[in-house]
Design a protein around this motif. Structure first.
Motif, mmCIF file in Angstrom:
data_model
loop_
_atom_site.group_PDB
_atom_site.id
_atom_site.type_symbol
_atom_site.label_atom_id
_atom_site.label_comp_id
_atom_site.label_asym_id
_atom_site.label_seq_id
_atom_site.Cartn_x
_atom_site.Cartn_y
_atom_site.Cartn_z
ATOM 1 N N LEU A 107 1.002 -1.011 -0.047
ATOM 2 C CA LEU A 107 0.189 -0.073 0.110
ATOM 3 C C LEU A 107 0.986 1.210 0.042
ATOM 4 C CD1 LEU A 107 -2.940 -0.684 2.504
ATOM 5 C CD2 LEU A 107 -3.140 -0.072 0.085
ATOM 6 N N MET A 108 1.897 1.201 0.785
ATOM 7 C CA MET A 108 2.700 2.398 0.794
ATOM 8 C C MET A 108 3.412 2.717 -0.459
ATOM 9 S SD MET A 108 1.853 4.214 3.269
ATOM 10 C CE MET A 108 3.357 5.223 3.535
ATOM 11 N N GLN A 109 3.475 1.815 -1.466
ATOM 12 C CA GLN A 109 4.293 2.074 -2.598
ATOM 13 C C GLN A 109 3.392 2.574 -3.684
ATOM 14 O OE1 GLN A 109 5.929 -1.990 -3.132
ATOM 15 N NE2 GLN A 109 7.724 -1.479 -1.717
ATOM 16 N N MET A 110 1.958 2.598 -3.451
ATOM 17 C CA MET A 110 1.212 2.951 -4.379
ATOM 18 C C MET A 110 1.497 4.377 -4.653
ATOM 19 S SD MET A 110 -2.904 1.885 -3.964
ATOM 20 C CE MET A 110 -3.059 3.091 -2.508
ATOM 21 N N PRO A 111 1.594 5.046 -5.781
ATOM 22 C CA PRO A 111 1.583 6.529 -6.108
ATOM 23 C C PRO A 111 0.837 7.221 -5.499
ATOM 24 C CG PRO A 111 1.614 4.964 -8.210
ATOM 25 C CD PRO A 111 1.121 4.258 -6.952
ATOM 26 N N VAL A 112 1.066 8.561 -5.066
ATOM 27 C CA VAL A 112 0.539 9.416 -4.005
ATOM 28 C C VAL A 112 -1.113 9.750 -4.754
ATOM 29 C CG1 VAL A 112 0.528 11.701 -2.975
ATOM 30 C CG2 VAL A 112 2.491 10.316 -3.145
ATOM 31 N N PHE A 113 -1.352 9.882 -5.999
ATOM 32 C CA PHE A 113 -2.515 10.286 -6.672
ATOM 33 C C PHE A 113 -3.561 9.119 -6.279
ATOM 34 C CE2 PHE A 113 -5.292 9.667 -10.198
ATOM 35 C CZ PHE A 113 -6.396 11.053 -9.596
ATOM 36 N N ALA A 114 -2.807 7.706 -6.372
ATOM 37 C CA ALA A 114 -3.649 6.606 -6.093
ATOM 38 C C ALA A 114 -4.180 6.759 -4.827
ATOM 39 C CB ALA A 114 -3.078 5.120 -6.714
ATOM 40 N N TRP A 115 -3.227 7.137 -3.854
ATOM 41 C CA TRP A 115 -3.493 7.028 -2.467
ATOM 42 C C TRP A 115 -4.786 8.190 -2.054
ATOM 43 C CZ3 TRP A 115 -3.883 5.378 2.196
ATOM 44 C CH2 TRP A 115 -2.903 4.257 2.491
ATOM 45 N N MET A 116 -4.583 9.448 -2.695
ATOM 46 C CA MET A 116 -5.687 10.393 -2.522
ATOM 47 C C MET A 116 -7.002 9.802 -2.986
ATOM 48 S SD MET A 116 -4.045 12.358 -0.716
ATOM 49 C CE MET A 116 -2.583 11.473 0.112
ATOM 50 N N ALA A 117 -6.906 9.373 -4.084
ATOM 51 C CA ALA A 117 -8.041 8.878 -4.799
ATOM 52 C C ALA A 117 -8.802 7.815 -3.732
ATOM 53 C CB ALA A 117 -7.932 8.239 -5.909
ATOM 54 N N PHE A 118 -7.990 7.059 -2.996
ATOM 55 C CA PHE A 118 -8.267 5.963 -2.193
ATOM 56 C C PHE A 118 -8.956 6.507 -1.011
ATOM 57 C CE2 PHE A 118 -6.646 2.354 0.835
ATOM 58 C CZ PHE A 118 -7.554 1.600 0.685
ATOM 59 N N VAL A 119 -8.330 7.789 -0.437
ATOM 60 C CA VAL A 119 -8.906 8.508 0.868
ATOM 61 C C VAL A 119 -10.031 9.103 0.367
ATOM 62 C CG1 VAL A 119 -8.318 10.443 2.155
ATOM 63 C CG2 VAL A 119 -6.657 8.802 1.738
ATOM 64 N N VAL A 120 -10.308 9.751 -0.933
ATOM 65 C CA VAL A 120 -11.425 10.456 -1.357
ATOM 66 C C VAL A 120 -12.559 9.406 -1.251
ATOM 67 C CG1 VAL A 120 -12.533 11.146 -3.396
ATOM 68 C CG2 VAL A 120 -10.492 11.978 -2.471
ATOM 69 N N ALA A 121 -12.450 7.987 -1.926
ATOM 70 C CA ALA A 121 -13.160 6.910 -1.989
ATOM 71 C C ALA A 121 -13.779 6.658 -0.614
ATOM 72 C CB ALA A 121 -12.927 5.652 -2.683
ATOM 73 N N ALA A 125 5.719 9.589 2.785
ATOM 74 C CA ALA A 125 5.020 9.005 3.593
ATOM 75 C C ALA A 125 4.116 10.149 4.461
ATOM 76 C CB ALA A 125 5.843 8.070 4.790
ATOM 77 N N PHE A 126 5.107 11.069 4.509
ATOM 78 C CA PHE A 126 3.992 12.320 5.186
ATOM 79 C C PHE A 126 2.996 12.619 4.432
ATOM 80 C CE2 PHE A 126 7.889 12.297 7.681
ATOM 81 C CZ PHE A 126 7.435 12.502 9.228
ATOM 82 N N VAL A 127 3.050 12.960 3.223
ATOM 83 C CA VAL A 127 2.215 13.234 2.225
ATOM 84 C C VAL A 127 1.041 12.388 2.219
ATOM 85 C CG1 VAL A 127 1.370 13.955 -0.087
ATOM 86 C CG2 VAL A 127 3.879 14.297 0.734
ATOM 87 N N ILE A 128 1.379 10.996 2.235
ATOM 88 C CA ILE A 128 0.204 9.995 2.217
ATOM 89 C C ILE A 128 -0.514 10.000 3.662
ATOM 90 C CG2 ILE A 128 -0.134 7.501 2.592
ATOM 91 C CD1 ILE A 128 2.146 7.256 0.320
ATOM 92 N N PHE A 129 0.454 10.154 4.648
ATOM 93 C CA PHE A 129 -0.350 10.024 6.079
ATOM 94 C C PHE A 129 -0.921 11.313 6.289
ATOM 95 C CE2 PHE A 129 2.334 6.363 7.061
ATOM 96 C CZ PHE A 129 1.414 5.372 7.366
ATOM 97 N N SER A 130 -0.764 12.370 5.907
ATOM 98 C CA SER A 130 -1.317 13.769 6.107
ATOM 99 C C SER A 130 -2.653 13.769 5.350
ATOM 100 C CB SER A 130 -0.335 15.024 5.781
ATOM 101 O OG SER A 130 -0.304 15.057 4.450
ATOM 102 N N GLY A 131 -2.612 12.984 4.268
ATOM 103 C CA GLY A 131 -3.799 12.701 3.265
ATOM 104 C C GLY A 131 -4.819 11.933 4.232
ATOM 105 N N ILE A 132 -4.306 10.998 4.824
ATOM 106 C CA ILE A 132 -5.335 10.019 5.756
ATOM 107 C C ILE A 132 -5.853 10.943 6.803
ATOM 108 C CG2 ILE A 132 -5.388 8.060 6.810
ATOM 109 C CD1 ILE A 132 -3.023 6.911 5.220
ATOM 110 N N ALA A 133 -4.839 11.493 7.350
ATOM 111 C CA ALA A 133 -5.209 12.594 8.750
ATOM 112 C C ALA A 133 -6.254 13.465 8.356
ATOM 113 C CB ALA A 133 -4.031 13.150 8.922
#
Lengths: 199, 664
Positions: free
Chosen positions: B184-198, B276-284
């Motif tokens: 999961l942490m290797q997913m591109p950041v855009f995919a991560w943000m789309a995941f959080v949005v979902a 990782a901070f970009v991803i986790f701040s998105g989750i936060a």
């Protein structure tokens, strides 16, 4: 589960479709939690706002609703049996339990219809008071979910009867089962909050 | 043999497509169309306000215009534009052939399409919604006797259904379809943000769905949810709306943040700083988004405890946002920057979003908010976030990914004109609104008298609005012109880092000739480059070839018209509900059409050709079933139909056949 585990392996990056369906069902039910959470919160806000209309204590028939709740809970048992049979690819028995589950669900809905007509007779309608509004909307949304579940159960049984169920689709029954158990669990909350918790 | 899916040609091919890339393009085209519709609405609003005592439109028409401008831009532009990129790129970014449920994906699009049609056509059927996009009870809901707010309540309901289905699809896709080896942490950041949005949509939309049902029932059945005279509670509406509405803000901005997080590293030639901070701040942000809704309600009288609580949570949510800003700056820092158009839009995004974010913090201070509430200061704030942020971010994505989608680059010179005209026009339009708001100009009023000091800034905002329109025209001209004359892009025009650049441009139906095995983040970059002893990137001598042809059979879902049909049925149901009781006949017909669609769907084979199960090499179809359950309207079961893969478990097959054979 062990037979399914083999199927769940990646094929060129593609997961097993039935397993995927199950994941999707869990995700969907997560969404449903918020849906019912909102309806129940609305009810909690309005439960004592009865205006000139009847109050909860005056109108509810707890023994009757307890009986129909019991019937709904029993349907979770038959659902488990349907799933159990499907996992062993005993489609015939699985179908019997599926239909039994649908039948119990239908009895529950019939009980709800009866209850609603009684309440309307006794002066509680959807426009009588915020209590009436919230009560009818919450319980009828639950009833609609049960009805959809009944259609899903009969559909699954029908497709199985037509011989179109593939061996690893026992999990299809499981996905329906997840939905059905969810609807039952929500009813436990609704029954407690709406009927049993009285001021 | 390589894969083929789309036998159908022309318009029919688009109606029946189940390819996530074509669906992405459909979303994008619809979003651009509605962007123009919403833009024209905005221009009329600005013309009306250009001078005091304006008389371009009546007060009644003005109410419809500002309501539909907001509704259109939020639900029919920003959300589908993000959905366009998510549809097209999420599966490719995670190394998958498709989304988990291709036909459910098509259904989501068509429901969205009919929802947009439903809302827009209300202009011609007795008037468009006119109660503001927030539909505040009791005024907006009870006073208007027309069907306008019914169109609003039901239209948003349709769009919500589409979004929940899409969210279920994307979440499942991320969970089960990632390329072998990709964590999961290797997913591109855009995919991560789309995941959080979902997830945000999944959990916030049911709340407003209940609220919208309540609105509808109050208006048509006489229930008492929001009727204060009958004992109901108008504030309940605000809670339900903003419990959805505030997470919705992050639904609109997170995809743009994800795009910028892809664009900045590519054009700075550096990995994303603090990934990782970009991803986790998105989750936060995703979690905290649900804890700040009542800052929209400071003037509703919630009491000091609630106001203090939400003031604090609102200040806190600026923290993960700030973390992201600093990570982006760290990414640019010391990079060898190319100021291509996508990079310009990304940098514009950062600058404008900072302004919008900071003015947002001023709203968390209750006494300040009490002054600013319902003035143009608020309008300025959310336009800096949603235009300066989301729209500029989406344009960055548009220029960045255009060559991947079309195979041709957009013209750079026109692109830079587009950026600068839009950037200047945007600041001219919305910058002055801060001043207007602080000077006390209220929003949602259709005109203002002379002599209050509003004239100059309003005129300037109107001029700016037309500059924005001109910049969009430049983009459209660019898009049309480069369709045939644009430079051929090639697979990897920007020297990209993520997997979409490992496919030809435009990406073929099957996405990847061979499903990649992913071990690191920025997988494509590592496939192309290695590091020498000093830590400098050195090109590998034999990078993989994106243009490679598949060597094995690849089976893709076949086209289907059932999703569009089922969506049309839902459209008829909702249309009938606007005009009870007579319209219920139409609703009944709609139920029939929907069931027809779903029934045909569940019995239809997924792939036309039978899959030759030749051994381990042979890929299973990316199938999936679809979505019955998503809305709960139907019977489940999905597809049977493709009898292939039976052999996979011979033992069970036998049992199964026996069981069925006995009876049927």
């Amino acid at each position: 589960m062990s037979a399914d585990a083999a199927v769940a392996e990646h094929h060129d990056g593609h997961p097993d479709p039935v397993r995927t369906r199950k994941v999707a069902m869990w995700v969907f039910l997560g969404s449903e939690c918020l849906f019912f959470g909102t309806l129940i919160s609305t009810f909690l806000l309005f439960r004592t706002r009865t205006g000139d209309g009847p109050t909860a204590a005056e109108i509810f028939d707890i023994p009757f609703t307890s009986a129909s709740s019991f019937i709904l809970l029993m349907s979770s048992l038959t659902m488990v049996l349907a799933h159990h049979s499907a996992e062993r690819s005993d489609w015939r028995r699985s179908r019997i339990w599926l239909v039994a589950t649908a039948l119990l669900g239908t009895v529950f809905i019939a009980g709800q219809v009866f209850e609603f007509t009684e309440f309307v007779h006794n002066g509680l309608t959807v426009t009588t008071s915020p209590f009436g509004t919230a009560f009818f909307v919450l319980t009828s949304f639950h009833g609609a979910h049960v009805a959809i579940g009944v259609i899903m159960l009969l559909g699954t049984a029908g497709i199985s009867y037509a011989g179109r169920m593939r061996p690893n689709e026992g999990m299809n029954v499981e996905a329906v089962g997840l939905y059905w158990h969810f609807v039952d669990i929500v009813w436990i909350v609704i029954f407690t909050v709406v009927y049993l918790l009285q001021v | 043999m390589s894969a083929t899916t789309h036998e159908a040609r022309g318009l029919w091919a688009w109606v029946t497509t189940t390819d996530h890339k074509r669906i992405g393009i459909l979303y994008g085209g619809s979003a651009m169309t509605f962007f123009i519709v919403g833009g024209v609405e905005a221009l009329i609003i600005r013309l009306q306000l250009a001078v005091p005592d304006g008389a371009v439109v009546s007060a009644d028409a003005y109410n419809q215009l500002f309501t539909m401008h907001a509704t259109t831009m939020v639900f029919l532009v920003l959300m589908p534009a993000a959905a366009a990129f998510t549809n097209y790129f999420l599966p490719i970014l995670i190394g998958a052939r498709d989304v988990a449920f291709p036909r459910l994906n098509a259904l989501s699009y068509w429901i969205f399409f009919f929802g947009g049609l439903f809302l827009t056509m209300s202009f011609f059927l007795g008037g468009a919604p006119d109660g503001g996009w927030t539909g505040y009870a009791p005024l907006a809901q009870q006073v208007t006797e027309t069907v306008r707010m019914d169109y609003w309540a039901l239209g948003l309901q349709i769009l919500g259904v589409a979004s929940v289905m899409a969210s279920i699809n994307f979440i499942t896709t991320v969970f089960v379809m990632r390329a072998p080896g990709m964590s999961l942490m290797q997913m591109p950041v855009f995919a991560w943000m789309a995941f959080v949005v979902a997830f945000l949509l999944l959990f916030s939309l049911p709340i407003v769905a209940v609220g919208l049902f309540q609105v509808y029932l109050d208006r048509n059945l006489g229930t008492l949810f929001f009727d204060a005279f009958g004992g109901g509670d108008p504030i309940l509406w605000q809670h339900l709306f903003w419990l959805f509405g505030h997470p919705e803000v992050y639904v609109l901005i997170l995809p743009a943040m994800g795009i910028v997080s892809e664009v900045l590293p590519t054009f700075s030639r550096k990995p994303l700083f603090g990934r990782a901070f970009v991803i986790f701040s998105g989750i936060a942000i995703g979690f905290m988004g649900f804890g700040v809704w009542a800052h929209h309600m400071f003037t509703a009288g919630l009491g000091p405890v609630a106001e203090a609580t939400f003031a604090i949570t609102t200040m806190f949510i600026a923290v993960p946002t700030g973390v992201k800003i600093f990570n982006w700056l760290g990414t640019i820092w010391g990079g060898s920057i190319r100021f291509a158009t996508p990079m310009l839009f990304a940098l514009g995004f950062i600058a404008m979003f900072v302004i919008g974010g900071l003015s947002g913090v001023t709203h968390s201070v209750v006494p300040a908010d009490t002054q600013q509430h319902d003035t143009y200061y608020v309008v300025a704030h959310f336009h800096y976030v949603l235009f300066g942020g989301a729209v500029l971010g989406l344009f960055a994505g548009l220029y960045y990914w255009w060559p991947k989608i079309t195979g041709r680059l957009l013209d750079e010179r026109l692109g830079k004109w587009n950026f600068w005209v839009m950037f200047i026009g945007f600041n001219m339009t919305f910058g002055p609104m801060h001043v207007l708001g602080l000077n006390g100009m209220p929003r949602r009023t259709y005109t203002y008298p002379r002599g209050l000091g509003f004239e100059f800034w309003n005129l300037m905002a109107t001029v700016g609005a037309f500059l924005i329109a001109f910049s969009v025209a430049i983009f459209l001209w660019n898009a049309i012109r480069t369709r045939t004359r644009g430079e051929i892009a090639g697979a990897d025009p920007w020297d990209g880092r993520t997997l979409e650049w490992a496919t030809p441009s435009p990406t073929p139906a099957y996405n990847f000739a061979e499903i990649p095995h992913v071990e690191t983040e920025d997988a494509w970059w590592h496939a192309k480059y290695t590091e020498n002893d000093e830590g400098h990137a050195v090109a590998r001598s034999n990078p993989p070839d994106p243009e490679a042809e598949p060597t094995t059979d690849i089976h893709l879902p076949s086209p289907s018209y059932y999703p569009a049909l089922a969506a049309f049925g839902l459209f008829l149901i909702m249309l009938g509900l606007v005009y009870p009781p007579l319209g219920l006949v139409l609703s009944g017909a709609g139920v029939g059409v929907t069931l027809w669609g779903l029934f045909g769907w569940s019995l239809e084979p997924l792939t036309k050709e039978e899959l030759p199960v030749a051994g381990s090499q042979s890929p299973a179809s990316p199938d999936a079933d679809d979505g019955e359950d998503a809305e709960g309207t139907e019977d489940d079961k999905g597809d049977e139909g493709d009898e292939q893969t039976d052999e996979e478990d011979a033992e069970n097959t036998d049992d199964g056949d026996e069981g069925d054979g006995g009876e049927s």
